[in-house]
Design an enzyme around this catalytic site. Structure first.
Site, PDB file in Angstrom:
ATOM      1  N   GLU A  66      -5.058  -5.234  10.690  1.00 29.19           N
ATOM      2  CA  GLU A  66      -4.192  -3.925  11.041  1.00 29.19           C
ATOM      3  C   GLU A  66      -4.271  -3.356  11.916  1.00 29.19           C
ATOM      4  OE1 GLU A  66      -2.060  -2.760   6.828  1.00 29.19           O
ATOM      5  OE2 GLU A  66      -3.716  -1.422   7.223  1.00 29.19           O
ATOM      6  N   SER A 111       3.766  -2.181  10.391  1.00 27.48           N
ATOM      7  CA  SER A 111       5.110  -2.455  10.519  1.00 27.48           C
ATOM      8  C   SER A 111       5.763  -4.064  10.348  1.00 27.48           C
ATOM      9  CB  SER A 111       5.636  -2.070  12.338  1.00 27.48           C
ATOM     10  OG  SER A 111       5.251  -0.885  12.441  1.00 27.48           O
ATOM     11  N   GLU A 133      -6.729   4.574   8.036  1.00 24.57           N
ATOM     12  CA  GLU A 133      -6.381   5.996   7.594  1.00 24.57           C
ATOM     13  C   GLU A 133      -7.491   6.537   6.923  1.00 24.57           C
ATOM     14  OE1 GLU A 133      -2.684   5.401   5.875  1.00 24.57           O
ATOM     15  OE2 GLU A 133      -1.806   4.684   7.648  1.00 24.57           O
ATOM     16  N   ASN A 160       1.109  -1.301  -0.206  1.00 27.33           N
ATOM     17  CA  ASN A 160      -0.013   0.031   0.074  1.00 27.33           C
ATOM     18  C   ASN A 160       0.680   1.387  -0.086  1.00 27.33           C
ATOM     19  OD1 ASN A 160      -1.853   2.020   0.512  1.00 27.33           O
ATOM     20  ND2 ASN A 160      -2.463   1.210   2.517  1.00 27.33           N
ATOM     21  N   LYS A 211       0.052   4.412  -0.123  1.00 20.99           N
ATOM     22  CA  LYS A 211      -0.400   5.301   0.352  1.00 20.99           C
ATOM     23  C   LYS A 211      -0.425   6.721  -0.423  1.00 20.99           C
ATOM     24  CE  LYS A 211      -0.337   3.251   5.070  1.00 20.99           C
ATOM     25  NZ  LYS A 211      -0.134   3.108   6.109  1.00 20.99           N
ATOM     26  N   GLY A 255       2.912   1.819  10.826  1.00 21.61           N
ATOM     27  CA  GLY A 255       3.856   3.032  10.823  1.00 21.61           C
ATOM     28  C   GLY A 255       4.684   3.346  12.021  1.00 21.61           C
ATOM     29  N   HIS A 308      -9.532   1.015   4.944  1.00 21.89           N
ATOM     30  CA  HIS A 308      -8.094   1.285   5.692  1.00 21.89           C
ATOM     31  C   HIS A 308      -8.454   1.893   6.797  1.00 21.89           C
ATOM     32  CE1 HIS A 308      -3.948   2.431   6.359  1.00 21.89           C
ATOM     33  NE2 HIS A 308      -3.676   1.392   5.852  1.00 21.89           N
TER      34      HIS A 308
HETATM   35  P1  13P Z   1       3.224   0.232   7.785  1.00 22.31           P
HETATM   36  O1  13P Z   1       3.662  -1.242   7.237  1.00 22.31           O
HETATM   37  O2  13P Z   1       4.110   1.294   7.356  1.00 22.31           O
HETATM   38  O3  13P Z   1       3.133  -0.115   9.255  1.00 22.31           O
HETATM   39  O4  13P Z   1       1.605   0.322   7.291  1.00 22.31           O
HETATM   40  C1  13P Z   1       0.850  -0.668   7.271  1.00 22.31           C
HETATM   41  C2  13P Z   1      -0.489  -0.303   6.488  1.00 22.31           C
HETATM   42  O5  13P Z   1      -1.010   0.425   6.885  1.00 22.31           O
HETATM   43  C3  13P Z   1      -0.669  -0.988   5.266  1.00 22.31           C
HETATM   44  O6  13P Z   1      -1.859  -0.727   4.634  1.00 22.31           O
END
Ligand code: 13P
Length: 256
Positions: free
Chosen positions: A172, A212, A102, A15, A17, A178, A100
């Site tokens: 997740e 992560s 976010e 992803n 983003k 992150g 997601h």
């Molecule tokens: P990270 O791998 O940067 O922690 O992000 C995970 C994520 O949100 C994938 O959709």
């Protein structure tokens, strides 16, 4: 299991983003196409909307599939800024990330909206990757099971069992995204087992871990029988980092 259902092949999805201009996305896609990918692992990348067509072009002839990071549930209409499933299909998108954390947090994406999007994606032949997960405080209060069960049941309400088996879910934990605070393989696996058990059809669906996940922890996570792959953020932004995660899935791939 229905013949149309994909077996639980390992799947590693990146992803991206809100990263990568078109030029940067083309470069990364080209580097990924040059990797020797294990044939038993499905690899997916989700660039931002602006780069989808360029990445589709770069991925032609490769076995890396294209995903979008979200979509609207209607096919067309007065929804400024939105993109629909038929528009994504036209570009060559085969998967779409839905719900997601976010988007749930910053764009007010509700469980209802997630469900409408899942149904629209399926109706248009796109595989939804439905993201669920608990916040840090829910985690500390022991509410993980309740939260992911609620989100998962809502996402798949009124979806046929055969269709559910074709979907992908990504567990997740928000506190792991992150932050470098990866969940333990045992805990992630236990939560994923609960997700599988809460909706008919998910026993056959692929369920990923995200948060992560990187080259140095991927193989331990992938060793868990419940974990079919990863949804990768930061470590999907360079070819060597993404290749290291895919490498972590190799042992699993040879076992399937
Ligand atoms: P990270 O791998 O940067 O922690 O992000 C995970 C994520 O949100 C994938 O959709």
């Amino acid at each position: 299991m229905n013949a149309g259902v994909v077996a639980r092949r390992p799947l590693i999805a990146g992803n991206w983003k809100m990263h990568k201009t078109i030029a940067e996305a083309r470069t990364l896609a080209r580097e990924l196409c040059a990797l020797a990918l294990p044939p038993q692992i499905d690899v997916v990348v989700a660039p931002p909307f602006t780069a989808l067509a360029a990445v589709a072009d770069e991925l032609k002839g490769s076995r890396i599939a294209l995903a979008a990071q979200t979509m609207h549930d209607f096919a067309h209409g007065p929804y400024t800024g939105e993109v629909s499933a038929p528009m994504l299909v036209e570009i060559g998108v085969r998967y779409v990330i839905i719900g997601h954390s976010e988007r749930r947090a910053f764009c007010g994406e509700s469980d209802d909206a997630v469900n409408r999007k899942v149904r629209s994606a399926l109706a248009n032949g796109i595989v939804p990757i439905v993201a669920v997960g608990e916040t840090a405080s829910e985690h500390e209060l022991g509410e993980t099971h309740a939260k992911v069960t609620l989100q998962t049941r809502a996402a798949f309400a009124d979806v046929a069992t055969d269709d559910i088996a074709r979907c992908v879910v990504a567990y997740e934990p928000i506190w792991a995204i992150g932050t470098g605070l990866v969940d333990s393989p045992e805990n992630a696996s236990a939560v994923i087992a609960q997700i599988r058990a809460c909706v008919d059809g998910l026993a056959h669906a692929r369920i990923l871990y995200g948060g992560s996940m990187k080259g140095d922890n991927a193989s331990a996570l992938m060793a868990m029988p419940q974990i079919d792959g990863g949804l990768i953020g930061g470590a999907s932004l360079t070819a060597p980092a993404f290749a290291a995660v895919i490498d972590g899935a190799r042992a699993k791939a040879s076992a399937t």
